[in-house]
Structure formats: structure tokens, C-alpha cells
Design an enzyme around this catalytic site. Sequence first.
Site, PDB file in Angstrom:
ATOM      1  N   GLU A 142       0.831  -1.156  -0.070  1.00 19.56           N
ATOM      2  CA  GLU A 142       0.039  -0.046   0.100  1.00 19.56           C
ATOM      3  C   GLU A 142       0.973   1.247  -0.003  1.00 19.56           C
ATOM      4  O   GLU A 142       0.326   2.367  -0.685  1.00 19.56           O
ATOM      5  CB  GLU A 142      -0.940  -0.097   1.080  1.00 19.56           C
ATOM      6  CG  GLU A 142      -1.892  -1.356   1.258  1.00 19.56           C
ATOM      7  CD  GLU A 142      -2.780  -1.191  -0.001  1.00 19.56           C
ATOM      8  OE1 GLU A 142      -2.941  -0.265  -0.786  1.00 19.56           O
ATOM      9  OE2 GLU A 142      -3.362  -2.348  -0.337  1.00 19.56           O
ATOM     10  N   GLU A 217      -0.786  -2.528  -9.974  1.00 22.04           N
ATOM     11  CA  GLU A 217      -0.766  -3.451  -8.958  1.00 22.04           C
ATOM     12  C   GLU A 217       0.682  -4.338  -8.852  1.00 22.04           C
ATOM     13  O   GLU A 217       0.998  -4.559  -7.592  1.00 22.04           O
ATOM     14  CB  GLU A 217      -2.068  -4.088  -8.986  1.00 22.04           C
ATOM     15  CG  GLU A 217      -3.182  -3.567  -8.677  1.00 22.04           C
ATOM     16  CD  GLU A 217      -3.544  -3.131  -7.435  1.00 22.04           C
ATOM     17  OE1 GLU A 217      -2.979  -3.781  -6.351  1.00 22.04           O
ATOM     18  OE2 GLU A 217      -3.897  -2.037  -6.977  1.00 22.04           O
TER      19      GLU A 217
END
Length: 303
Positions: A142, A217
Site C-alpha cells: 500500500e 498493482e
Amino acid sequence: MRRKFYTRDWELSARMTLTMFLLGLVYLFFVAFLWRIGLGVSGVVFFAGTLLLIQYFFSDRIALWGMGAKEVSEAEAPELHAMVARLAAQAGLPRPRVAISPLPVPNAFATGRSPRHAVVAVTQGLLDTLTPPEVEAVLGHELTHVANRDVAVMTLAAFFATVAGILTRMAMWGGFYGGYGRRRDEEGSGWLVVLLVSYLVYIVSFLLIRALSRYRELMADRGGAILVGRPSLLASALLKISGVMQRVPTRDLRQLEAYNAFFIVPALRAESIANLFSTHPPVEVRVARLAELEREMGLAAGT
């Protein structure tokens, strides 16, 4: 000591660059088309721009509100704060705010328009499912999103897709059903062309943005795994989260679909058709890349 957590994956970077280039070509075509037909779209652009600015500047509050997450202090979550502070220092990032959502579904997300306005949130389900080292690996993923300014990138990428979507609705409800008053046949034909082109731009943009999101991602997986120093920890976390997701009732998953772009693992079943258009690559692909990275880093798997 600050750790160098980002290393270039040339294949991934090339694919992402190509995707962004194609997305730019689509947008240039769309702008040229609108200019060629003399369509007054200033109101549409203003409306879409306003929506995206709201999303950009208030993305952190919107995401926290939608997930029922609340910011927690160091006294309330000392271990979580310590992990975030340590990783942020290693990555050379300002320390983000920390939040916890009471949702039992294991997941995490980061949002905010810049590293100085970032917030990292985890669900209670994540804390209950993963070991502390696995939670730290998820937080590293994250924080890489924060370092890469992914909220700003994806907001910009979505701008003309939003304009195309609004024009498509205008053409359908206005051109076909009289939402803009009675038109002559030729005017209706003109709006049919706008509808078809706008719909095509929206579809192509939708697919390219999904591809761009999937590449980002993979970049976050790589950066986060290197930041923590153990790719196998992130791989283990992804497998655990995905495994739990398959046991969550379908009704509960549907309630979370709007937030899949934020999550580290989307709230989807493995056999769902929606996986074909997901903002995330399949977990199997991510785990395979992490295993390859583990070998590159000279670490023995599982140690």
C-alpha cells in the site's frame, strides 16, 4: 537505515508505458472528433472535471467513509502504527495516517492525492487473518501505491473516459428520447454518431484503464515486497486473503464491489466473470511474480 525499495522491472514498465501511450491516442482521437463535429462539450467537460476534482481532493475521506473506517491513534493501535512508521521511513515517505475498518473481510487500501495527504487502512478481518509480518508486507504494498501517486495517475487516466460516458448517456436519453427537445432527423443522426464514438471511446478506455491498473498493482507488489525484504510474505498474505474471499457470502462481496479498485485483493470470487475486467491481475500471476522476485533477491523460499 533507508532501504532502496524500488527496482525497475523493464518488462512491466514497458507494458505500462505502452498502455498509457495507447490511452493517450484514444483521448487525442476523442478530442479531435469532438472538435471536428463542432460539439459544444464545455459543460460536459466542466461537470466531469468537477466530479474528478472532488474525487481527487476528497478520495481519502470518501474511501474511509465508504468502508466505515476510522483513523486510529498510536495509543489505539501501537503495533500497526509502528509498522507504518518503519516502512514509511525506509521508503523515504511522510508518515501517513492510519485507519481501521471493522469489516470482517480481510483487505487493505491506501488513498490520498499525495504522499503528504495519504491514509493507509486495514480491515479488522485482515488483522485477524494474517500474521504481523504478513500485515507488514501488505502495508508495504500500500505504501508503494502512495509513493507512485497512484490516486493521481488513475484519476487523470479516467478523465476522458468519464466525459465519454456522460456524452453516451446524453446521446441516449437526449438524442433518442427527446431530453433536449425535438430535433430534426439529421440532428438525431448526428447524435447517433456521437453515441457510437463516445461508446467506443468509453469501452476502449475502460479496458486500457483496467490494464493500467493491473500493471500498477504488479508494480506495487514488487515495490512492497522489496521494501519489506521478503516477497514470500506478501505472496502468503495474498493467498490467505484470496482464500478467505472465496468463503465470503456473495451478498457481502457485492456490497464491496464499488471499492475493489482500492483493495489489495478485489472482493470477487475466482470463478466470477468480473475477474476478466478486474482492476487487479489474478492472484496466481501475482504470486508467481513474487516467487520470481524472491529468486532474484537470492532468498530461499519459505525461509
